[in-house]
Design an enzyme around this catalytic site. Structure first.
Site, PDB file in Angstrom:
ATOM      1  N   HIS A   1     -49.640 -50.125  11.633  1.00  0.00           N
ATOM      2  CA  HIS A   1     -50.853 -49.550  10.786  1.00  0.00           C
ATOM      3  C   HIS A   1     -49.624 -47.751  10.720  1.00  0.00           C
ATOM      4  O   HIS A   1     -49.502 -47.989  11.829  1.00  0.00           O
ATOM      5  CB  HIS A   1     -51.529 -48.955  11.546  1.00  0.00           C
ATOM      6  CG  HIS A   1     -52.315 -50.353  11.694  1.00  0.00           C
ATOM      7  ND1 HIS A   1     -54.005 -50.868  11.419  1.00  0.00           N
ATOM      8  CD2 HIS A   1     -52.108 -52.071  10.847  1.00  0.00           C
ATOM      9  CE1 HIS A   1     -54.220 -51.930  10.891  1.00  0.00           C
ATOM     10  NE2 HIS A   1     -52.869 -53.138  11.472  1.00  0.00           N
TER      11      HIS A   1
ATOM     12  N   GLU B   1     -51.099 -45.158  11.445  1.00  0.00           N
ATOM     13  CA  GLU B   1     -51.171 -44.244  12.862  1.00  0.00           C
ATOM     14  C   GLU B   1     -50.851 -44.585  13.714  1.00  0.00           C
ATOM     15  O   GLU B   1     -50.613 -43.239  14.794  1.00  0.00           O
ATOM     16  CB  GLU B   1     -53.050 -44.266  12.480  1.00  0.00           C
ATOM     17  CG  GLU B   1     -53.900 -44.862  11.902  1.00  0.00           C
ATOM     18  CD  GLU B   1     -54.157 -45.370  10.828  1.00  0.00           C
ATOM     19  OE1 GLU B   1     -55.526 -45.296  10.214  1.00  0.00           O
ATOM     20  OE2 GLU B   1     -53.739 -46.396  10.684  1.00  0.00           O
TER      21      GLU B   1
ATOM     22  N   CYS C   1     -59.000 -48.381  11.321  1.00  0.00           N
ATOM     23  CA  CYS C   1     -59.510 -49.167  12.359  1.00  0.00           C
ATOM     24  C   CYS C   1     -59.737 -49.583  13.242  1.00  0.00           C
ATOM     25  O   CYS C   1     -59.238 -48.396  14.637  1.00  0.00           O
ATOM     26  CB  CYS C   1     -58.548 -50.377  11.774  1.00  0.00           C
ATOM     27  SG  CYS C   1     -57.395 -50.589  13.172  1.00  0.00           S
TER      28      CYS C   1
ATOM     29  N   CYS D   1     -56.336 -48.456  15.255  1.00  0.00           N
ATOM     30  CA  CYS D   1     -56.058 -46.728  15.652  1.00  0.00           C
ATOM     31  C   CYS D   1     -57.025 -46.318  16.120  1.00  0.00           C
ATOM     32  O   CYS D   1     -56.206 -45.353  16.453  1.00  0.00           O
ATOM     33  CB  CYS D   1     -56.094 -47.114  13.993  1.00  0.00           C
ATOM     34  SG  CYS D   1     -54.517 -48.012  13.463  1.00  0.00           S
TER      35      CYS D   1
END
Length: 147
Positions: free
Chosen positions: A50, A52, A80, A83
């Site tokens: 992801h 992040e 999410c 993260c």
């Protein structure tokens, strides 16, 4: 260019690669960009890639520390749960995000990671930064895939 604008540039680049268009930028206390990334889960065949997490990894490498104390994260979508936990472990000072994610979010929706008593560090959180732009980017991306 402002950090959220850079995050949008990363999100747009991710979308152009066929990835879900999410971008993230980390700046230090002086406002200097230390990392930027867009989603790369498909490209890297890695469900943890992801934006992040990629930005956190890059910032930690650049600063030579597993802690990003005094750093701020700008991301185009509410992080999410995975993260959000990484943001806590990295000791990010402030989190700025664009669109809320009622289905997959982990900050203001879903498990609300920062509200849990087991959360090690809680950043200051500012949601809705460029929310309409972020929502439109995601909506348009998925509309093309559904048609």
């Amino acid at each position: 260019m402002r950090p959220m604008d850079l995050a949008f540039a990363e999100a747009e680049a991710a979308g152009a690669r066929g990835e879900v268009p999410v971008g993230a930028v980390i700046v230090d206390g002086a406002g200097h960009v230390v990392a930027r990334a867009g989603n790369r889960t498909l490209e890297l065949k890695d469900p943890t890639a992801h934006a992040e997490l990629l930005a956190i990894r890059e910032a930690c490498a650049a600063l030579g520390s597993e802690r990003l104390i005094g750093c701020d994260l700008y991301v185009t979508l509410e992080p999410c749960p995975m993260c959000a936990a990484a943001i806590s472990f990295a000791r990010i000072r402030r989190l700025y995000y664009g669109a809320s994610d009622e289905k997959g979010g982990g900050v203001d929706h879903g498990p609300r990671i920062f509200a849990q008593p087991t959360c090690h560090h809680v950043p200051d959180v500012y949601g809705g930064i460029g929310e309409s732009r972020a929502s439109a980017l995601l909506r348009d991306f998925f509309a093309v895939r559904r048609s």
